[in-house]
Design a protein around this motif. Sequence first.
Motif, PDB file in Angstrom:
ATOM      1  N   UNK A 113       0.834  -1.201   0.000  1.00 27.08           N
ATOM      2  CA  UNK A 113       0.000   0.000   0.000  1.00 27.08           C
ATOM      3  C   UNK A 113       0.872   1.257   0.000  1.00 27.08           C
ATOM      4  N   UNK A 114       1.948   1.242   0.779  1.00 26.89           N
ATOM      5  CA  UNK A 114       2.855   2.395   0.823  1.00 26.89           C
ATOM      6  C   UNK A 114       3.509   2.620  -0.533  1.00 26.89           C
ATOM      7  N   UNK A 115       3.916   1.521  -1.187  1.00 27.31           N
ATOM      8  CA  UNK A 115       4.530   1.650  -2.515  1.00 27.31           C
ATOM      9  C   UNK A 115       3.531   2.207  -3.521  1.00 27.31           C
ATOM     10  N   UNK A 116       2.287   1.767  -3.438  1.00 24.24           N
ATOM     11  CA  UNK A 116       1.254   2.247  -4.347  1.00 24.24           C
ATOM     12  C   UNK A 116       0.979   3.735  -4.105  1.00 24.24           C
ATOM     13  N   UNK A 117       0.922   4.129  -2.837  1.00 20.95           N
ATOM     14  CA  UNK A 117       0.661   5.532  -2.525  1.00 20.95           C
ATOM     15  C   UNK A 117       1.824   6.414  -2.960  1.00 20.95           C
ATOM     16  N   UNK A 118       3.047   5.876  -2.896  1.00 22.38           N
ATOM     17  CA  UNK A 118       4.219   6.648  -3.301  1.00 22.38           C
ATOM     18  C   UNK A 118       4.206   6.916  -4.809  1.00 22.38           C
ATOM     19  N   UNK A 119       3.677   5.986  -5.573  1.00 18.81           N
ATOM     20  CA  UNK A 119       3.628   6.134  -7.023  1.00 18.81           C
ATOM     21  C   UNK A 119       2.544   7.121  -7.465  1.00 18.81           C
ATOM     22  N   UNK A 120       1.568   7.325  -6.611  1.00 20.15           N
ATOM     23  CA  UNK A 120       0.457   8.198  -6.964  1.00 20.15           C
ATOM     24  C   UNK A 120       0.296   9.279  -5.892  1.00 20.15           C
TER      25      UNK A 120
END
Length: 158
Positions: A113-120
């Motif tokens: 989830x953190x990686x996904x939020x970092x990308x967006x």
Amino acid sequence: DHNQQPNVWFTATSQEMIDSLKKYDIQLLNEGQISGLNGLFLGVAKREGLDGFCLLGEGSLYTIQIENPRASQAVLAVLCKVLDLKIDFSGLIEQARLIESQARDSATKIVQAAEMMEKSPGSMQLRYLQTLVEIGKENNTTTIFPIPMDILDILKKK
């Protein structure tokens, strides 16, 4: 790490008890407080002149809200040595493996989830707004001061 073998600490109502427990390779709790029934029972035993001791299993701070079968097993293993008992720990070990597996799965999901939020970058703002909506539903007397995320970024850099 929740997979490490927890330390076992002890304290007792008399120096004689402390000396007799030192041979079990456990650590004496020299300072601190023991709360709840553990502390109450030990305090009453000492006040009444009874020999007593308390074994405490160490746990990571982040695990205090979940079961900790590894700490339970560590304490019971010491108690078995002290009382010369034999106990089958297989159920407790299986429970520990299950909880550790669930913890690993949860940690993986959080990282994803953190990686996904970092990308967006907008996803953090959406999560922020979702939190505001949830707070508003729960307690209508809460005053909320929304601050744009860009301002927080500027403040973090200073």
